[in-house]
Design a protein around this motif. Structure first.
Motif, mmCIF file in Angstrom:
data_model
loop_
_atom_site.group_PDB
_atom_site.id
_atom_site.type_symbol
_atom_site.label_atom_id
_atom_site.label_comp_id
_atom_site.label_asym_id
_atom_site.label_seq_id
_atom_site.Cartn_x
_atom_site.Cartn_y
_atom_site.Cartn_z
ATOM 1 N N ALA A 91 0.845 -1.195 0.000
ATOM 2 C CA ALA A 91 0.000 0.000 0.000
ATOM 3 C C ALA A 91 0.881 1.246 0.000
ATOM 4 O O ALA A 91 2.084 1.174 0.302
ATOM 5 N N LYS A 92 0.312 2.376 -0.318
ATOM 6 C CA LYS A 92 1.062 3.636 -0.307
ATOM 7 C C LYS A 92 1.629 3.890 1.096
ATOM 8 O O LYS A 92 0.942 3.669 2.095
ATOM 9 N N GLY A 93 2.885 4.305 1.127
ATOM 10 C CA GLY A 93 3.505 4.596 2.416
ATOM 11 C C GLY A 93 4.148 3.389 3.081
ATOM 12 O O GLY A 93 4.723 3.495 4.160
ATOM 13 N N VAL A 94 4.026 2.244 2.417
ATOM 14 C CA VAL A 94 4.641 1.021 2.950
ATOM 15 C C VAL A 94 5.745 0.597 1.966
ATOM 16 O O VAL A 94 5.511 0.552 0.763
ATOM 17 N N TYR A 95 6.919 0.324 2.510
ATOM 18 C CA TYR A 95 8.101 0.090 1.677
ATOM 19 C C TYR A 95 8.759 -1.240 2.032
ATOM 20 O O TYR A 95 8.365 -1.907 2.995
ATOM 21 N N SER A 96 9.800 -1.546 1.263
ATOM 22 C CA SER A 96 10.486 -2.824 1.496
ATOM 23 C C SER A 96 11.062 -2.892 2.915
ATOM 24 O O SER A 96 11.167 -3.965 3.496
ATOM 25 N N LYS A 97 11.437 -1.745 3.495
ATOM 26 C CA LYS A 97 11.942 -1.734 4.868
ATOM 27 C C LYS A 97 10.871 -2.221 5.835
ATOM 28 O O LYS A 97 11.159 -2.978 6.774
ATOM 29 N N ASP A 98 9.636 -1.801 5.590
ATOM 30 C CA ASP A 98 8.535 -2.248 6.452
ATOM 31 C C ASP A 98 8.336 -3.759 6.312
ATOM 32 O O ASP A 98 8.040 -4.453 7.283
ATOM 33 N N VAL A 99 8.519 -4.249 5.078
ATOM 34 C CA VAL A 99 8.349 -5.678 4.823
ATOM 35 C C VAL A 99 9.386 -6.488 5.605
ATOM 36 O O VAL A 99 9.047 -7.452 6.300
ATOM 37 N N ILE A 100 10.645 -6.071 5.521
ATOM 38 C CA ILE A 100 11.687 -6.890 6.172
ATOM 39 C C ILE A 100 11.577 -6.780 7.698
ATOM 40 O O ILE A 100 11.808 -7.765 8.414
ATOM 41 N N ILE A 101 11.167 -5.628 8.208
ATOM 42 C CA ILE A 101 10.947 -5.536 9.665
ATOM 43 C C ILE A 101 9.806 -6.484 10.066
ATOM 44 O O ILE A 101 9.888 -7.190 11.081
ATOM 45 N N ALA A 102 8.774 -6.534 9.226
ATOM 46 C CA ALA A 102 7.645 -7.430 9.519
ATOM 47 C C ALA A 102 8.092 -8.902 9.471
ATOM 48 O O ALA A 102 7.677 -9.713 10.309
ATOM 49 N N VAL A 103 8.943 -9.232 8.506
ATOM 50 C CA VAL A 103 9.436 -10.614 8.386
ATOM 51 C C VAL A 103 10.241 -10.989 9.634
ATOM 52 O O VAL A 103 10.025 -12.051 10.240
ATOM 53 N N ILE A 104 11.163 -10.117 10.025
ATOM 54 C CA ILE A 104 12.034 -10.433 11.173
ATOM 55 C C ILE A 104 11.192 -10.500 12.461
ATOM 56 O O ILE A 104 11.429 -11.347 13.325
ATOM 57 N N THR A 105 10.208 -9.625 12.552
ATOM 58 C CA THR A 105 9.329 -9.644 13.723
ATOM 59 C C THR A 105 8.556 -10.962 13.796
ATOM 60 O O THR A 105 8.377 -11.534 14.873
ATOM 61 N N LYS A 106 8.161 -11.447 12.618
ATOM 62 C CA LYS A 106 7.389 -12.695 12.584
ATOM 63 C C LYS A 106 8.253 -13.911 12.941
ATOM 64 O O LYS A 106 7.837 -14.759 13.727
ATOM 65 N N ILE A 107 9.447 -13.994 12.363
ATOM 66 C CA ILE A 107 10.248 -15.224 12.566
ATOM 67 C C ILE A 107 11.243 -15.084 13.716
ATOM 68 O O ILE A 107 11.765 -16.088 14.194
ATOM 69 N N GLY A 108 11.517 -13.857 14.148
ATOM 70 C CA GLY A 108 12.457 -13.646 15.252
ATOM 71 C C GLY A 108 13.869 -13.391 14.764
ATOM 72 O O GLY A 108 14.218 -13.733 13.628
ATOM 73 N N VAL A 109 14.695 -12.786 15.636
ATOM 74 C CA VAL A 109 16.045 -12.411 15.227
ATOM 75 C C VAL A 109 16.982 -13.611 15.070
ATOM 76 O O VAL A 109 18.088 -13.467 14.569
ATOM 77 N N ASP A 110 16.514 -14.788 15.473
ATOM 78 C CA ASP A 110 17.272 -15.997 15.128
ATOM 79 C C ASP A 110 16.393 -16.980 14.354
ATOM 80 O O ASP A 110 16.697 -18.164 14.277
ATOM 81 N N GLY A 111 15.327 -16.449 13.752
ATOM 82 C CA GLY A 111 14.381 -17.306 13.028
ATOM 83 C C GLY A 111 14.974 -17.956 11.793
ATOM 84 O O GLY A 111 14.447 -18.942 11.290
ATOM 85 N N ALA A 112 16.062 -17.386 11.284
ATOM 86 C CA ALA A 112 16.692 -17.952 10.086
ATOM 87 C C ALA A 112 18.145 -18.327 10.381
ATOM 88 O O ALA A 112 18.974 -18.360 9.481
ATOM 89 N N LEU A 113 18.437 -18.604 11.645
ATOM 90 C CA LEU A 113 19.824 -18.875 12.048
ATOM 91 C C LEU A 113 20.472 -19.928 11.145
ATOM 92 O O LEU A 113 19.934 -21.028 10.982
ATOM 93 N N TYR A 114 21.604 -19.580 10.555
ATOM 94 C CA TYR A 114 22.402 -20.450 9.670
ATOM 95 C C TYR A 114 21.728 -20.735 8.329
ATOM 96 O O TYR A 114 22.231 -21.510 7.533
ATOM 97 N N LYS A 115 20.576 -20.135 8.062
ATOM 98 C CA LYS A 115 19.810 -20.522 6.868
ATOM 99 C C LYS A 115 19.896 -19.512 5.728
ATOM 100 O O LYS A 115 20.253 -18.363 5.920
ATOM 101 N N ALA A 116 19.513 -20.020 4.549
ATOM 102 C CA ALA A 116 19.331 -19.139 3.399
ATOM 103 C C ALA A 116 17.880 -18.692 3.394
ATOM 104 O O ALA A 116 16.979 -19.508 3.579
ATOM 105 N N MET A 117 17.661 -17.400 3.209
ATOM 106 C CA MET A 117 16.293 -16.889 3.105
ATOM 107 C C MET A 117 16.032 -16.559 1.641
ATOM 108 O O MET A 117 16.668 -15.663 1.079
ATOM 109 N N GLU A 118 15.135 -17.317 1.049
ATOM 110 C CA GLU A 118 14.832 -17.101 -0.370
ATOM 111 C C GLU A 118 13.517 -16.334 -0.472
ATOM 112 O O GLU A 118 12.464 -16.846 -0.102
#
Lengths: 422, 159
Positions: free
Chosen positions: A170-197
């Protein structure tokens, strides 16, 4: 069994037909990124061990960025060591001060990043380059020394997570908001040692600049690397930025039957502007839950959001207004600095009462150019909000998009950027 | 005998282990004086040679700065014990010849101030204070060899 893009690139670099997650491979390195904090110690280690060799002077890219121009005597000494080494070894791609910039913005801009390659750098945000369908990851100084000397490193092929970014923003929402939302959802170790595709419709509308913001912060979820598939947007960027001498590249794509350890879906259409509150990048909240919190400083820059697109977004909001708090604008590279001048953005920021600095990593990591005092709060377009990250251990950092940082600069408190967007 | 310094906190990051304001040097002795400063300003004063840090999950997350490991080594820390480690930090530790031990619920099994002895090869922490032996999965042989040689470059040189 199918392979992911990460497995295919590692297989290619290791001279093998296949690689599966968990396997150890010795991979040839295509590009090594070197900056002023982690490279001087690597150079010293090589000297101490009597290793004089540089595996390929054309595959190493050197730029001082963290403390450039030198912020004090000690950092000047680091720059001196880096400079002496780069000259002595005849490093082909050495960006001296004046052409130096924040590494992860500079390397793609100057055409050093190509799909299908293995790229390492002595910096945790080296994962940024995965936006170009490459394998790239951060390493420490010892690995850097080994890579510089031998052009090879061992890797454990990471298992892959698929992150599906559904819908459009939506307007006013950017890729930065997306990645913050992703990290918030999976946690700061949610992808530990992994590839994020990263896949999904939301990526189609994103420029390479916006995509790099996403892969830049893969490390904030513990990821080893992040990838975005090659498409016409990637090609258009590379057509402009690659030099004729290195304009060829190989595109790898994940197979339909590739193995993913998990799949995470994000409904991007439902996202609001996000703010990651102290002291973790995964501590995200929608702006509606945190608007109104008073700030002391707004910082717009860094390898996450210091590119020209970010500056245009910030300028659109700040234009014709006065900022209510200290606002520090840091273009990531000299080219971006020049573009800002040419496009009139620097003037907009000047008129609004902002500081516009030379390219540097600066205050993002608490170096200089906007350090916080005890008790101060900063809304920042950077990537980390750890304790003491931008100054005093008693200060606070709120991570957000350039639009949110700009709107918050105008009001002096966390502000929903959408009210300033037409 | 090593003393355990226990921090019941997850995500202890490299900015806390060595703040970036000190990254303008790679002098280990100087880095050591700021070890753990943004987490515990008293750490350097109470850490004796060989003491061990015990923390929560994802220890060492954040920056790739090997300075974090050098600061720990300079402060004479013997090892770090945590349930999980951030990838780059973990690799940097082995590359520098510094022991890391993965132990689930580490901060529950070891209390602050406990006297412990570690057998890295066998994978046993002998908690003398509590009179308990705690098992952990030892590092693979090649990693222990690198650590014993004093780090990756020494290891390569020796080979």
């Amino acid at each position: 069994m199918g392979m992911t893009i990460t497995e295919k690139i590692l297989a290619r670099a290791a001279g093998r037909d296949t690689v599966a997650a968990g396997e150890l491979v010795s991979a040839g390195i295509d590009v090594i990124m070197c900056h002023d904090v982690t490279t001087p110690p690597a150079i010293s280690m090589l000297k101490e061990h009597g290793i004089d060799r540089v595996f390929d002077t054309s595959k190493i890219v050197v730029t001082p960025d963290h403390f450039q121009p030198a912020k004090d005597i000690k950092s000047a000494e680091l720059h001196k060591r880096l400079d002496a080494w780069a000259r002595e070894k005849g490093i082909e791609h050495y960006y001296k001060i004046g052409r130096a910039g924040v590494c992860h913005a500079l390397l793609p801009e100057q055409g050093h990043i190509r799909p299908g390659e293995v790229i390492v750098g002595g910096d945790s945000h080296t994962c940024t380059y995965g936006a170009f369908a490459a394998f790239s990851t951060g390493i420490g100084s010892t690995d850097l020394a080994a890579a510089i000397a031998t052009g090879e490193l061992w890797f454990k092929a990471p298992a892959s997570m698929k992150i599906v970014l559904n819908g459009s923003l939506a307007k006013g929402v950017y890729s930065k908001d997306v990645i913050i939302a992703v990290i918030t959802k999976i946690g700061v170790d949610g992808a530990l040692y992994k590839a994020m595709e990263f896949t999904g419709d939301a990526l189609k509308d994103m420029t390479m600049e916006a995509r790099m913001t996403i892969t830049n912060m893969v490390i904030e979820a513990g990821g080893k690397n992040g990838t975005i598939a090659f498409d016409e947007v990637t090609k258009a960027y590379l057509d402009v930025h690659l030099k004729d001498s290195n304009a060829d590249y190989t595109v790898f794509e994940s197979d339909a039957d590739a193995v993913y350890e998990s799949v995470v879906e994000i409904d991007c259409a439902a996202l609001e502007p996000m703010v990651a509150k102290p002291h973790l990048p995964g501590n995200g909240a929608p702006i509606s839950e945190c608007a109104g919190l008073e700030m002391d400083q707004s910082y717009i820059g860094s390898c996450t959001n210091g590119r020209i697109e970010d500056m245009r977004i910030a300028a659109e909001i700040i234009k014709g207004r006065q900022v209510a708090i200290r606002t520090i604008i840091v273009p990531a590279t000299p080219v971006i600095w020049k573009q800002m001048m040419d496009e009139g953005l620097s003037e907009i920021f000047y008129e609004a009462g902002c500081v516009v600095s030379a390219p540097t990593c600066g205050a993002c990591l608490g170096g200089f150019m906007g350090i916080l005092a005890a008790g101060e709060r900063c809304v920042s377009t950077t990537n980390r909000n750890f304790v003491g990250r931008m100054g005093s251990p008693k200060s606070e950092v709120y991570l957000a998009s350039p639009a949110t940082a700009a709107a918050s600069a105008v009001e002096g408190k966390l502000t929903d950027c959408r009210k300033y967007l037409k | 005998m090593a003393k355990a310094h226990v921090y019941k906190r997850d995500y202890i990051n490299t900015d806390e282990i060595i703040p970036a304001r000190y990254l303008n040097t790679d002098d280990v002795a100087e880095l050591a004086t700021h070890c753990m400063e943004d987490l515990d300003t008293g750490f350097v004063g109470k850490c004796s040679a060989g003491d061990v840090i015990v923390g929560g999950v994802d220890f060492g997350c954040g920056s790739s700065r090997e300075h974090a490991v050098w600061a720990l080594q300079g402060a004479k820390v013997g090892a770090v014990i945590a349930p999980t480690f951030a990838r780059i930090f973990y690799r940097n530790c082995i590359n520098c010849g510094f022991y890391v031990i993965e132990l689930e619920n580490a901060a529950e099994k070891i209390n602050d101030g406990d006297e412990i002895e570690i057998d890295y090869g066998k994978g046993v922490i002998n908690n003398k204070t509590q009179g308990k032996a705690i098992e952990f999965r030892p590092l693979p042989d090649f990693a222990i060899e690198i650590i014993k040689d004093g780090g990756l470059l020494e290891h390569i040189k020796k080979k």
